[in-house]
Design a protein around this motif. Structure first.
Motif, PDB file in Angstrom:
ATOM      1  N   TRP A   1       0.821  -1.209   0.000  1.00 50.25           N
ATOM      2  CA  TRP A   1       0.000   0.000   0.000  1.00 50.25           C
ATOM      3  C   TRP A   1       0.858   1.264   0.000  1.00 50.25           C
ATOM      4  O   TRP A   1       0.374   2.349  -0.317  1.00 50.25           O
ATOM      5  N   LEU A   2       2.128   1.138   0.350  1.00 47.39           N
ATOM      6  CA  LEU A   2       3.029   2.295   0.281  1.00 47.39           C
ATOM      7  C   LEU A   2       3.170   2.814  -1.148  1.00 47.39           C
ATOM      8  O   LEU A   2       3.506   3.969  -1.358  1.00 47.39           O
ATOM      9  N   ALA A   3       2.922   1.962  -2.119  1.00 50.56           N
ATOM     10  CA  ALA A   3       3.023   2.371  -3.526  1.00 50.56           C
ATOM     11  C   ALA A   3       1.990   3.434  -3.887  1.00 50.56           C
ATOM     12  O   ALA A   3       2.150   4.134  -4.891  1.00 50.56           O
ATOM     13  N   VAL A   4       0.965   3.582  -3.093  1.00 43.69           N
ATOM     14  CA  VAL A   4      -0.064   4.595  -3.358  1.00 43.69           C
ATOM     15  C   VAL A   4       0.442   5.996  -2.995  1.00 43.69           C
ATOM     16  O   VAL A   4      -0.010   6.988  -3.578  1.00 43.69           O
ATOM     17  N   LEU A   5       1.387   6.099  -2.083  1.00 42.12           N
ATOM     18  CA  LEU A   5       1.855   7.413  -1.618  1.00 42.12           C
ATOM     19  C   LEU A   5       2.429   8.296  -2.727  1.00 42.12           C
ATOM     20  O   LEU A   5       2.067   9.476  -2.809  1.00 42.12           O
ATOM     21  N   PRO A   6       3.325   7.802  -3.599  1.00 41.41           N
ATOM     22  CA  PRO A   6       3.810   8.683  -4.670  1.00 41.41           C
ATOM     23  C   PRO A   6       2.697   9.143  -5.607  1.00 41.41           C
ATOM     24  O   PRO A   6       2.687  10.288  -6.063  1.00 41.41           O
ATOM     25  N   PHE A   7       1.759   8.254  -5.882  1.00 41.68           N
ATOM     26  CA  PHE A   7       0.619   8.608  -6.721  1.00 41.68           C
ATOM     27  C   PHE A   7      -0.163   9.762  -6.107  1.00 41.68           C
ATOM     28  O   PHE A   7      -0.462  10.759  -6.785  1.00 41.68           O
ATOM     29  N   LEU A   8      -0.458   9.644  -4.831  1.00 42.20           N
ATOM     30  CA  LEU A   8      -1.200  10.708  -4.154  1.00 42.20           C
ATOM     31  C   LEU A   8      -0.365  11.982  -4.031  1.00 42.20           C
ATOM     32  O   LEU A   8      -0.888  13.088  -4.192  1.00 42.20           O
ATOM     33  N   GLY A   9       0.905  11.822  -3.750  1.00 40.32           N
ATOM     34  CA  GLY A   9       1.776  12.984  -3.586  1.00 40.32           C
ATOM     35  C   GLY A   9       1.909  13.800  -4.847  1.00 40.32           C
ATOM     36  O   GLY A   9       1.911  15.032  -4.819  1.00 40.32           O
ATOM     37  N   ILE A  10       2.018  13.127  -5.991  1.00 44.03           N
ATOM     38  CA  ILE A  10       2.193  13.841  -7.250  1.00 44.03           C
ATOM     39  C   ILE A  10       0.862  14.351  -7.788  1.00 44.03           C
ATOM     40  O   ILE A  10       0.745  15.529  -8.145  1.00 44.03           O
ATOM     41  N   LEU A  11      -0.129  13.491  -7.849  1.00 36.77           N
ATOM     42  CA  LEU A  11      -1.378  13.893  -8.509  1.00 36.77           C
ATOM     43  C   LEU A  11      -2.305  14.713  -7.616  1.00 36.77           C
ATOM     44  O   LEU A  11      -2.918  15.665  -8.078  1.00 36.77           O
ATOM     45  N   VAL A  12      -2.414  14.362  -6.371  1.00 34.37           N
ATOM     46  CA  VAL A  12      -3.328  15.083  -5.480  1.00 34.37           C
ATOM     47  C   VAL A  12      -2.601  16.220  -4.773  1.00 34.37           C
ATOM     48  O   VAL A  12      -3.110  17.333  -4.687  1.00 34.37           O
ATOM     49  N   GLY A  13      -1.392  15.949  -4.299  1.00 31.68           N
ATOM     50  CA  GLY A  13      -0.653  16.947  -3.538  1.00 31.68           C
ATOM     51  C   GLY A  13      -0.257  18.168  -4.340  1.00 31.68           C
ATOM     52  O   GLY A  13      -0.154  19.275  -3.804  1.00 31.68           O
ATOM     53  N   THR A  14      -0.047  18.005  -5.643  1.00 32.71           N
ATOM     54  CA  THR A  14       0.360  19.132  -6.485  1.00 32.71           C
ATOM     55  C   THR A  14      -0.687  20.241  -6.476  1.00 32.71           C
ATOM     56  O   THR A  14      -0.333  21.418  -6.533  1.00 32.71           O
ATOM     57  N   ALA A  15      -1.928  19.893  -6.394  1.00 28.50           N
ATOM     58  CA  ALA A  15      -2.990  20.907  -6.375  1.00 28.50           C
ATOM     59  C   ALA A  15      -2.897  21.786  -5.124  1.00 28.50           C
ATOM     60  O   ALA A  15      -3.259  22.958  -5.165  1.00 28.50           O
ATOM     61  N   PHE A  16      -2.370  21.238  -4.041  1.00 25.15           N
ATOM     62  CA  PHE A  16      -2.284  21.993  -2.796  1.00 25.15           C
ATOM     63  C   PHE A  16      -0.994  22.791  -2.651  1.00 25.15           C
ATOM     64  O   PHE A  16      -0.913  23.694  -1.837  1.00 25.15           O
ATOM     65  N   VAL A  17       0.034  22.439  -3.422  1.00 19.64           N
ATOM     66  CA  VAL A  17       1.319  23.127  -3.316  1.00 19.64           C
ATOM     67  C   VAL A  17       1.649  23.905  -4.588  1.00 19.64           C
ATOM     68  O   VAL A  17       2.800  24.221  -4.844  1.00 19.64           O
ATOM     69  N   ASN A  18       0.653  24.231  -5.375  1.00 20.16           N
ATOM     70  CA  ASN A  18       0.854  24.888  -6.663  1.00 20.16           C
ATOM     71  C   ASN A  18       1.260  26.347  -6.453  1.00 20.16           C
ATOM     72  O   ASN A  18       0.455  27.266  -6.586  1.00 20.16           O
ATOM     73  N   LYS A  19       2.548  26.547  -6.119  1.00 20.98           N
ATOM     74  CA  LYS A  19       3.089  27.880  -5.868  1.00 20.98           C
ATOM     75  C   LYS A  19       4.442  27.978  -6.558  1.00 20.98           C
ATOM     76  O   LYS A  19       5.149  26.986  -6.702  1.00 20.98           O
ATOM     77  N   VAL A  20       4.806  29.171  -6.959  1.00 16.94           N
ATOM     78  CA  VAL A  20       6.134  29.380  -7.517  1.00 16.94           C
ATOM     79  C   VAL A  20       7.127  29.644  -6.397  1.00 16.94           C
ATOM     80  O   VAL A  20       8.241  29.134  -6.400  1.00 16.94           O
ATOM     81  N   GLU A  21       6.748  30.431  -5.446  1.00 16.05           N
ATOM     82  CA  GLU A  21       7.619  30.768  -4.322  1.00 16.05           C
ATOM     83  C   GLU A  21       7.318  29.821  -3.168  1.00 16.05           C
ATOM     84  O   GLU A  21       6.163  29.453  -2.968  1.00 16.05           O
ATOM     85  N   PRO A  22       8.235  29.386  -2.425  1.00 21.81           N
ATOM     86  CA  PRO A  22       9.662  29.670  -2.407  1.00 21.81           C
ATOM     87  C   PRO A  22      10.402  28.831  -3.453  1.00 21.81           C
ATOM     88  O   PRO A  22       9.913  27.796  -3.885  1.00 21.81           O
ATOM     89  N   LEU A  23      11.572  29.295  -3.823  1.00 16.83           N
ATOM     90  CA  LEU A  23      12.429  28.525  -4.717  1.00 16.83           C
ATOM     91  C   LEU A  23      13.254  27.548  -3.889  1.00 16.83           C
ATOM     92  O   LEU A  23      13.806  27.898  -2.854  1.00 16.83           O
ATOM     93  N   ILE A  24      13.319  26.316  -4.347  1.00 15.36           N
ATOM     94  CA  ILE A  24      14.098  25.277  -3.677  1.00 15.36           C
ATOM     95  C   ILE A  24      15.125  24.775  -4.676  1.00 15.36           C
ATOM     96  O   ILE A  24      14.762  24.203  -5.706  1.00 15.36           O
ATOM     97  N   PHE A  25      16.393  25.003  -4.370  1.00 11.45           N
ATOM     98  CA  PHE A  25      17.493  24.668  -5.285  1.00 11.45           C
ATOM     99  C   PHE A  25      17.274  25.284  -6.663  1.00 11.45           C
ATOM    100  O   PHE A  25      17.582  24.689  -7.685  1.00 11.45           O
ATOM    101  N   GLY A  26      16.693  26.473  -6.698  1.00  7.22           N
ATOM    102  CA  GLY A  26      16.456  27.189  -7.939  1.00  7.22           C
ATOM    103  C   GLY A  26      15.218  26.751  -8.693  1.00  7.22           C
ATOM    104  O   GLY A  26      14.946  27.252  -9.786  1.00  7.22           O
ATOM    105  N   MET A  27      14.473  25.818  -8.144  1.00 11.79           N
ATOM    106  CA  MET A  27      13.259  25.329  -8.796  1.00 11.79           C
ATOM    107  C   MET A  27      12.043  25.909  -8.095  1.00 11.79           C
ATOM    108  O   MET A  27      12.059  26.089  -6.876  1.00 11.79           O
TER     109      MET A  27
END
Length: 71
Positions: free
Chosen positions: A6-32
């Motif tokens: 079930w740990l395999a579900v975490l990257p799926f949720l982190g990328i597809l669901v979590g991106t909607a909540f962290v959709n910010k340009v700032e702060p820059l992390i390692f220039g990204m």
């Protein structure tokens, strides 16, 4: 073993669901921008999770034993 898969579900949720909540340009992390760093982090974390699942799978341990003995 089934529970650890079930740990395999975490990257799926982190990328597809979590991106909607962290959709910010700032702060820059390692220039990204933050959202890009978030996705890169989940890709790396996903590879580590898959390695953990692979290493804990008893079927893979049996295959490694066969390779060591040459059978």
């Amino acid at each position: 073993m089934a529970n650890i898969k079930w740990l395999a579900v975490l990257p799926f949720l982190g990328i597809l669901v979590g991106t909607a909540f962290v959709n910010k340009v700032e702060p820059l992390i390692f220039g990204m921008p933050f959202v890009l760093a978030w996705n890169v982090g989940w890709v790396v974390l996903g590879a580590l999770i898959m390695a953990l699942i692979y290493a804990s799978d008893p079927a893979n341990a049996k295959a490694a034993d066969r390779e060591e003995t040459g059978r």
